[in-house]
Enzyme design. Structure first.
Site, mmCIF file in Angstrom:
data_model
loop_
_atom_site.group_PDB
_atom_site.id
_atom_site.type_symbol
_atom_site.label_atom_id
_atom_site.label_comp_id
_atom_site.label_asym_id
_atom_site.label_seq_id
_atom_site.Cartn_x
_atom_site.Cartn_y
_atom_site.Cartn_z
ATOM 1 N N SER A 1 6.582 -5.618 -0.717
ATOM 2 C CA SER A 1 5.307 -6.292 -0.457
ATOM 3 C C SER A 1 4.575 -6.692 -1.730
ATOM 4 C CB SER A 1 4.392 -5.405 0.394
ATOM 5 O OG SER A 1 3.907 -4.325 -0.369
ATOM 6 N N LYS B 1 -1.145 -1.566 -2.871
ATOM 7 C CA LYS B 1 -1.663 -2.887 -2.522
ATOM 8 C C LYS B 1 -2.779 -3.279 -3.500
ATOM 9 C CE LYS B 1 0.622 -3.603 1.398
ATOM 10 N NZ LYS B 1 1.627 -2.564 1.148
#
Length: 199
Positions: free
Chosen positions: A120, A157
């Site tokens: 990701s 993230k």
């Protein structure tokens, strides 16, 4: 070690070269002669190098300057794995350490590593199998990459705090951000570097 001035760096370089060529250190007078300084001026630079941790010396011996070997790397603990995806279960117990360059960290702090699983964060050049180096902290500015715990899972993230919400944004155009209540997440570390091993 503290940063040197341009002149101090030149004096240090001279000392290194002198020792390498002669097998012993220069005297204060040698340094003064080379740089066209008074002995007092040379002495001031030598004291500065000593105070900043680059050399040691015995004031009773005119040729007693020794270079301090700088630590180039340190070991930090690997605390487990971190998801660059939907999140994985909290830290497993891992009896492992990883060696990282000292230049990767700055100042005081508690540093640790996690091994990345998932893709990701590929647009931030973080790929599956990388080790992310994190500084332990619980607050982080918007836009920084952080390790966060959400729903008892830890993920990596880009972090954005918006009022009572937090948006966890992947660096992969094929994946969507995670939006959650701020009270439901916990920041555990800020990304400071990446280590990658090639097989």
């Amino acid at each position: 070690m503290k940063k040197l001035t341009e002149k101090q760096q030149k004096v240090l370089d001279f000392i290194k070269n002198y020792i390498q060529q002669n097998g012993y250190s220069p005297s204060i007078r040698d340094i003064a002669k080379h740089f066209k300084l008074t002995p007092r001026g040379a002495h001031i630079h030598v004291i500065a190098l000593e105070k900043k941790g680059y050399i040691t010396r015995n004031p009773k011996n005119s040729r007693s300057i020794s270079l301090v070997k700088r630590q180039e790397s340190i070991l930090i603990p690997v605390k487990g794995k971190i998801s660059a995806g939907m999140g994985i279960e909290m830290f497993e117990i891992v009896d492992e350490e990883i060696e990282i360059p000292v230049r990767m960290i700055s100042g005081f702090g508690n540093y640790f590593a996690l091994k990345v699983e998932g893709n990701s964060m590929i647009d931030a050049h973080i790929i599956n199998g990388d080790y992310v180096i994190l500084k332990k902290q619980y607050r982080i500015p918007n836009g920084q990459i952080a390790a966060v715990v959400f729903d008892n899972k830890v993920t990596l993230k880009r972090f954005y705090h918006k009022k009572d919400k937090v948006e966890l944004v992947p660096e992969n155009k094929d994946m969507n951000p995670i939006v959650c209540d701020a009270k439901d997440i916990k920041v555990i570390g800020k990304l400071v570097g990446i280590i990658r091993f090639y097989e």
